[in-house]
Design a protein around this motif. Sequence first.
Motif, PDB file in Angstrom:
ATOM      1  N   GLU A  83     -76.152 -54.044 -68.156  1.00  0.00           N
ATOM      2  CA  GLU A  83     -77.450 -53.609 -68.703  1.00  0.00           C
ATOM      3  C   GLU A  83     -78.558 -54.465 -68.927  1.00  0.00           C
ATOM      4  O   GLU A  83     -78.372 -55.751 -69.336  1.00  0.00           O
ATOM      5  N   THR A 101     -70.882 -47.764 -65.928  1.00  0.00           N
ATOM      6  CA  THR A 101     -71.405 -48.439 -65.085  1.00  0.00           C
ATOM      7  C   THR A 101     -70.806 -49.497 -64.425  1.00  0.00           C
ATOM      8  O   THR A 101     -71.209 -50.111 -63.429  1.00  0.00           O
ATOM      9  N   MET A 122     -78.079 -47.801 -57.194  1.00  0.00           N
ATOM     10  CA  MET A 122     -78.090 -46.761 -58.503  1.00  0.00           C
ATOM     11  C   MET A 122     -79.659 -46.646 -58.118  1.00  0.00           C
ATOM     12  O   MET A 122     -80.275 -45.265 -58.574  1.00  0.00           O
ATOM     13  N   LEU A 126     -80.800 -42.659 -57.962  1.00  0.00           N
ATOM     14  CA  LEU A 126     -81.593 -41.882 -58.775  1.00  0.00           C
ATOM     15  C   LEU A 126     -83.009 -41.464 -58.551  1.00  0.00           C
ATOM     16  O   LEU A 126     -83.490 -40.323 -58.832  1.00  0.00           O
ATOM     17  N   GLN A 130     -82.753 -37.501 -58.880  1.00  0.00           N
ATOM     18  CA  GLN A 130     -83.198 -37.476 -60.117  1.00  0.00           C
ATOM     19  C   GLN A 130     -84.699 -37.252 -59.946  1.00  0.00           C
ATOM     20  O   GLN A 130     -85.197 -36.333 -60.620  1.00  0.00           O
ATOM     21  N   THR A 268     -82.465 -46.547 -67.038  1.00  0.00           N
ATOM     22  CA  THR A 268     -82.277 -45.254 -67.521  1.00  0.00           C
ATOM     23  C   THR A 268     -80.888 -45.041 -67.611  1.00  0.00           C
ATOM     24  O   THR A 268     -80.508 -44.325 -68.359  1.00  0.00           O
ATOM     25  N   VAL A 269     -80.122 -45.570 -66.613  1.00  0.00           N
ATOM     26  CA  VAL A 269     -78.830 -45.222 -66.910  1.00  0.00           C
ATOM     27  C   VAL A 269     -78.167 -45.782 -67.933  1.00  0.00           C
ATOM     28  O   VAL A 269     -77.028 -45.358 -68.311  1.00  0.00           O
ATOM     29  N   HIS A 270     -78.712 -46.755 -68.904  1.00  0.00           N
ATOM     30  CA  HIS A 270     -78.139 -46.866 -70.088  1.00  0.00           C
ATOM     31  C   HIS A 270     -78.940 -46.664 -71.168  1.00  0.00           C
ATOM     32  O   HIS A 270     -78.832 -47.181 -72.447  1.00  0.00           O
ATOM     33  N   ASP A 281     -79.963 -39.351 -66.998  1.00  0.00           N
ATOM     34  CA  ASP A 281     -79.762 -40.261 -66.045  1.00  0.00           C
ATOM     35  C   ASP A 281     -78.345 -41.185 -66.255  1.00  0.00           C
ATOM     36  O   ASP A 281     -77.616 -41.594 -65.353  1.00  0.00           O
ATOM     37  N   LYS A 282     -78.170 -41.267 -67.701  1.00  0.00           N
ATOM     38  CA  LYS A 282     -77.001 -41.955 -67.895  1.00  0.00           C
ATOM     39  C   LYS A 282     -75.579 -41.278 -67.403  1.00  0.00           C
ATOM     40  O   LYS A 282     -74.762 -41.946 -66.807  1.00  0.00           O
ATOM     41  N   GLU A 283     -75.736 -40.008 -67.463  1.00  0.00           N
ATOM     42  CA  GLU A 283     -74.632 -39.064 -66.953  1.00  0.00           C
ATOM     43  C   GLU A 283     -74.629 -39.177 -65.395  1.00  0.00           C
ATOM     44  O   GLU A 283     -73.560 -38.990 -64.871  1.00  0.00           O
ATOM     45  N   GLY A 285     -75.680 -41.534 -63.560  1.00  0.00           N
ATOM     46  CA  GLY A 285     -75.065 -43.004 -63.282  1.00  0.00           C
ATOM     47  C   GLY A 285     -73.497 -42.999 -63.535  1.00  0.00           C
ATOM     48  O   GLY A 285     -72.791 -43.194 -62.635  1.00  0.00           O
TER      49      GLY A 285
END
Length: 689
Positions: A83, A101, A122, A126, A130, A268-270, A281-283, A285
């Motif tokens: 992160e 992750t 990633m 993304l 996305q 944004t994945v975190h 984005d978390k989902e 990732g």
Amino acid sequence: MKEAIIDKTVSVIIRDVDIPTPKPGQVLIRVVVSGTNPKDWKVPKWQPDTVLNQGDDIAGYVEAVGEGVRNFRKGDKVAAFHEMLSPHGSYAEYAIAWEYTTFHLTEKTSFEEGATIPLAAMTASLGLYQELRLPLPWAPADKPTPLVVYGGATAVGAFAIKFAQLSNIHPIIAVAGKGAPFVETLISREKGDTIVDYREGDDAVRSAIKAASKGTPIHHAYDAVSEKGSYINLGAALDAPGRITVVLPVEADKVKEQISIHRTMVGTVHMPPAEGQALGDKEFGAAFFPFIGQGLAQGWFSGHPYEVRKGGLGALEGALKDLEAGKASAVKYVVKIAETEGHPSYPIPIAQLPSHVEVGLEHATPASAPREINNQPHLDLLHFQPYIPRPTANELFEFLRRELPFYRVQYTARRGDIETQINTPRWTTVFGVDETSTFIQEQDHPNSLVLVETKTKTPTPKTKYLCTPRPIPACLDLLRRHVEAANAAANADNKNPCYNFCLVNYYASGDDSIAFHSDDERFLGPEPNIASLSLGGERDFLMKHKPFVSGGIANRTTGGCVPSAARAMSRPGSTSAARGSCTDSGATLNTVSSPESRPAVTVPLQQIKMSLGSGDMVVMRGATQSNWLHSIPKRKGKAKSTRGRINITFRRAVVPGGTNNYYHYNIGSGGMYRWDEVAREMVLQDSKV
Ligand SMILES: O=C(O)CCC(=O)C(=O)O
Ligand SMILES: [Fe+2]
């Protein structure tokens, strides 16, 4: 454990910190290889107060898992995206990542390859899925879908091309420069993919992009560069309605209205989903990282080309500075943590020599045969001109200036009742220990050296020295071995000098100097052999015979001409024993009478002046030190501003007093300085080291 933090000057400081504990949902990973990313030098510059372990690409083994972690257990081989801007990054022996992750690596994928993937792949996925909303690999495009990838040879750009291939997105129009041959290996010409060279200029790039789609409107672009007008070119080349994703902040109003700009931020994945949305984005990732792992295992996905920067955490500074200087093309720099030269007595880890410099030393030294200089009484020199080929010597100069810790030592000299504060007029540093102690490698820990008594091999008591001896780092030790061999070859008896000390001087300008002195310190034993190597800018080296005491020459039996402190002195002639001739600069001065038994003869003595260039080496042998003084005088006027110069002397100390003395006068008790490539000067480091 060791951890590297990066400050605003992109200097890397290594510190000892506790191994972190994973919180619920987190994984603790023993880092084998860490990747590097441009943000690792950018963030410290943009946010000067953020001095952090910036590493985000982890490859290693799971060491422990936090509560609730189900997909990983201790010993698993994994890669993970740390992160960003949180503690416990990958520039350390252990790092923390969230379970979602982290992904498995099989035997098929090396740690080096694994470490090139997390952040960059990633960012690429993304952006494509996305932000540009292009078809996912498991529901690929079924009609021509032109996609421009600007910066096709960058890690993000190359991964974007790989994902686009998986999604059957064609034609791929990759914009690249010198990385074009690499991009060629990623695209499918038979599906209409092509490369546009950005070096042709903006107008040419725009028309080449348009032409490449052969009439099919271009609605999508991935801008992996997002600088120097890249997105403006894209804005001009795309057909409305268009979407461009960028990886840095840009001026969106410079692009026509029907083309929307979408920023991809891998962080944004975190983060929780945008307001009003259940998933985001978390989902994405969490789903995509295992998908990447599967691709690696099954062979339909691969990492980025990489270069292992030698020296572990100690190599980070050079790697990040090279990234900053734009030197990396079609390559990701990675570091192997186990290569970190980790001696507790080093204030910073010291990188290993780049392999081409190592090869240069191996194959090209001595670059010339030595000239013996013994045409004056008591003089016995070997002069290699040069010893190291000049280009290699210059690289070695840059490397050592960048990597070594330096000191500006101050000390008090006492003569009778008078105390004088001395400021050593040059930068110094020292490594080594006298022959009564030895550094040995600890079993099973190839990087860990322990200090033992040479005779008994028992640990050296802490009280033995007033200082903490530092082992000669690998980069200088290699040089030591070569210099010893060259010396042995030139010695009539083939005797190897076996140096155990390495003293380094850095002369920043003509104001830096060393006064006339001799190095016949008692703790070096009789007739010391001292090899003195010059790197970088040229400086004059003067030698003159010592003055006489009644009945003969001054020599070590009279109490030593110059006390060992003298080499640290600021001004010529400031030592009692060196008084007299030390302030003298005459060309022809003393005469020498033969001592005791031989009849007195009178020989005119010449002062010697040599110009020492990069790579030159002078070896002072036999009776030289007890009879001759040497100096690097200050330069005056125009000559003052010189290219910096490094001098390395290799010596052998025989008693503990030598170790105490050398550390006292070459490291002292002040702060540590490091070379700052941007400021082009030595900068005092904040941390007390
Ligand atoms: O810089 C040089 O060439 C000489 C250095 C020197 O004499 C010394 O460090 O003792
Ligand atoms: Fe010297």
